[in-house]
Write an enzyme that holds these catalytic residues in place. Structure first.
Site, mmCIF file in Angstrom:
data_model
loop_
_atom_site.group_PDB
_atom_site.id
_atom_site.type_symbol
_atom_site.label_atom_id
_atom_site.label_comp_id
_atom_site.label_asym_id
_atom_site.label_seq_id
_atom_site.Cartn_x
_atom_site.Cartn_y
_atom_site.Cartn_z
ATOM 1 N N LYS A 155 55.737 -8.642 4.620
ATOM 2 C CA LYS A 155 56.830 -7.817 5.142
ATOM 3 C C LYS A 155 58.064 -8.690 5.392
ATOM 4 O O LYS A 155 57.948 -9.789 5.958
ATOM 5 C CB LYS A 155 56.373 -7.130 6.442
ATOM 6 C CG LYS A 155 57.348 -6.089 6.976
ATOM 7 C CD LYS A 155 56.763 -5.398 8.209
ATOM 8 C CE LYS A 155 57.698 -4.351 8.796
ATOM 9 N NZ LYS A 155 57.140 -3.727 10.023
ATOM 10 N N SER A 197 57.286 1.318 9.799
ATOM 11 C CA SER A 197 58.318 0.627 9.070
ATOM 12 C C SER A 197 57.794 -0.227 7.915
ATOM 13 O O SER A 197 58.519 -0.493 6.965
ATOM 14 C CB SER A 197 59.125 -0.271 10.018
ATOM 15 O OG SER A 197 58.301 -1.287 10.574
ATOM 16 N N SER A 239 53.774 0.544 13.083
ATOM 17 C CA SER A 239 54.271 0.232 11.739
ATOM 18 C C SER A 239 53.289 -0.437 10.795
ATOM 19 O O SER A 239 53.583 -0.578 9.612
ATOM 20 C CB SER A 239 55.519 -0.633 11.840
ATOM 21 O OG SER A 239 56.604 0.176 12.224
HETATM 22 N N1 GLN Z 1 58.211 4.045 14.081
HETATM 23 C C1 GLN Z 1 58.327 3.352 15.338
HETATM 24 C C2 GLN Z 1 59.794 3.054 15.579
HETATM 25 O O1 GLN Z 1 60.570 3.543 14.867
HETATM 26 C C3 GLN Z 1 57.501 2.090 15.314
HETATM 27 C C4 GLN Z 1 58.101 1.007 14.512
HETATM 28 C C5 GLN Z 1 57.281 -0.243 14.482
HETATM 29 O O2 GLN Z 1 56.101 -0.254 14.820
HETATM 30 N N2 GLN Z 1 57.939 -1.313 14.110
HETATM 31 O O3 GLN Z 1 60.161 2.350 16.453
#
Ligand code: GLN
Length: 489
Positions: free
Chosen positions: A76, A151, A175
């Site tokens: 990532k 994400s 994410s």
């Molecule tokens: N979807 C969640 C957010 O938008 C979690 C994102 C994540 O775990 N980085 O913050």
């Protein structure tokens, strides 16, 4: 498809160690696959062909050995890599080349893992679909009109489309697990502090955690053991060895274990096919000899609002470092403009709408006069959620729930509706607030033919329990074979 692509990381490492195939051949097969399909999937932002082949040669030369030596990986783009561009999905970091490697990158290199490249993500890991990436969304290999979640949708899409057998994600509110659920792969968020965050570009420092993505529970466990363990360069790192997750994944036995079903995670908003697969998984756990009981965690209902105060508050502070002076982009520097004007112009041009929304929200929640009412209140809710977990784990060994309320949604469907986007993480956020480990594994297909994820949550520092349960369900359901049902790309 080249059979090397369908092999698990465990199988590939064994073949490479036995010299049945070279690490260079394995890397090349995956680089060819990327060249062939990534135009459709857009999992990668940057492919490091030379770096990957050089590392594979080191393995072939016998310089490095180990359980994952020679295995390719999708990383990532929120993890810094020396000499390899790192953007965190943001225009503000475009052109920045980190001068150092993250601790987990050092550990993976030392273990002979071959990093193929950097994967797409929502900007600064804020989002659930990769649609907030400054470089365009990734697509779900099961259906290219749908998102692979976010994400870390890039890493999960890469693993699901056989561009890499394993990947690294980061999980602040879901994410790693939500993309795993909607792409039919495995994703694990280790205990907070279990994996070093040195070199992980910070979003919300009290929640961020890196972890493995894979096609099998055992592969995820192997990667977890490579990256995990104490790091003196991360002050939040736990001073203890990694829990024995590989042994637990091999044990794959739940007899005598006590499993708690979280009563809060069902009902309105949950797709019937998701709930059906979840109920079947619970029935299988019972059949395998576990005892199952319903466990109420009443404060989990407030996890989402608490998270959307705490995470943006920390983000507003963490993202202050993008000041146009130190990294990447600089806009409006005409030699006359003041530093403040350049900073404002750069942040205006460099950050996307979702990141700006979070910075504004966080700054507001932390401001004098509102601090107690918003940020302070959210911290109290966080404590109540941790108490829910603590009392649940007095009665049961692990908690289970669906990973996400629905299967993969279509591109564009939620991008203009932040609330709908945020709801994708309804079931994953409590573990981040508490700090405990949680894992998602595939548990079948919903009525729409798309994968469903089962989430297993364990107490802090008991990561091995979730691998044990997940491996048992995987073996009983044959869910490591689920991806074979995805339409060919
Ligand atoms: N979807 C969640 C957010 O938008 C979690 C994102 C994540 O775990 N980085 O913050």
């Amino acid at each position: 498809m080249n059979p090397l692509l369908a092999a698990t990381a465990t199988e590939l490492a064994a073949k490479i160690a036995a010299r049945e195939v070279s690490a260079v051949e394995v890397a090349q097969a995956h680089l060819d696959r990327i060249a062939e399909v990534d135009e459709k999937v857009h999992a990668f932002l940057h492919v490091d062909t030379d770096g990957a082949l050089a590392q594979a040669r080191r393995v072939d030369d016998g310089e490095i050995s180990g359980p994952l030596a020679g295995v390719p990986l999708a990383l990532k783009d929120v993890i810094v890599t020396k000499g390899v561009p790192t953007t965190a999905g943001s225009r503000i970091l475009q052109g920045w080349v980190p001068p150092y490697d993250a601790t987990i990158v050092e550990r993976m290199r030392a273990a002979g893992i071959v990093v193929l490249g950097k994967t797409n993500m929502d900007e600064f890991a804020m989002g659930s679909s990769t649609e907030h990436s400054a470089f365009g969304p990734s697509r779900n290999p099961w259906d290219l009109t749908r998102t692979p979640g976010g994400s870390g949708g890039g890493s999960s899409a890469a693993v699901a489309s056989y561009q890499a057998p394993i990947g690294i994600g980061t999980d602040t509110g879901g994410s790693i697990r939500q993309p795993a659920a909607v792409t039919g792969t495995v994703g694990a968020k280790p205990t907070y502090g279990g994996v070093s965050r040195y070199g992980l570009i910070a979003f919300s420092s009290s929640l961020d955690q890196a972890g493995p993505c894979a096609r099998t529970v055992l592969d995820a466990a192997l990667l977890h053991e490579v990256i995990g363990g104490h790091d003196p360069r991360d002050s939040t790192s736990i001073a203890a060895a990694v829990p024995p997750v590989v042994a637990a994944a091999r044990q794959a036995d739940v007899s005598g274990m006590r499993i708690g079903v979280v009563t809060q995670f069902k009902g309105d908003g949950y797709q019937p096919g998701v709930l059906a697969r979840f109920d079947e998984s619970v029935a299988i756990l019972e059949k395998l000899g576990a005892t199952v009981e319903e466990v109420s965690c009443p404060h989990f209902d407030y996890a989402l609002p608490a998270y959307y105060l705490i995470a943006p508050s920390e983000a507003s502070s963490n993202l202050a470092r993008y000041d146009a002076m130190r990294y990447g982009l600089r806009v409006g520097d005409d030699g006359v403009a003041s530093a403040e004007e350049v900073m404002a112009a750069t942040r205006d041009a460099g950050f996307g709408a979702e990141v700006k929304r979070r910075i504004i929200l966080g700054t507001y929640a932390l401001s004098a006069g509102y601090y107690d009412a918003y940020y302070g209140q959210a911290q109290k809710v966080r404590t109540l959620i941790s108490r829910d977990f603590a009392s649940a784990f007095e009665r049961v060994d692990v908690l289970v729930s669906p990973t996400t309320p629905t299967t993969a949604f279509t591109l564009g469907e939620r991008v203009d509706d932040p609330m709908a986007m945020y709801l994708a993480d309804l079931c994953t956020i409590p573990s981040n607030l508490y700090g405990g480990p949680a894992l998602s594994l595939p548990c079948g297909l919903s009525d729409d033919g798309l994968p469903v994820g089962l989430q297993v949550m364990a107490p802090v520092q008991a990561d091995e329990r979730m691998y044990r349960v997940a491996a048992a369900v995987e073996a009983a359901l044959g869910s490591d074979k689920l991806l074979e049902k995805a339409p060919p790309l």
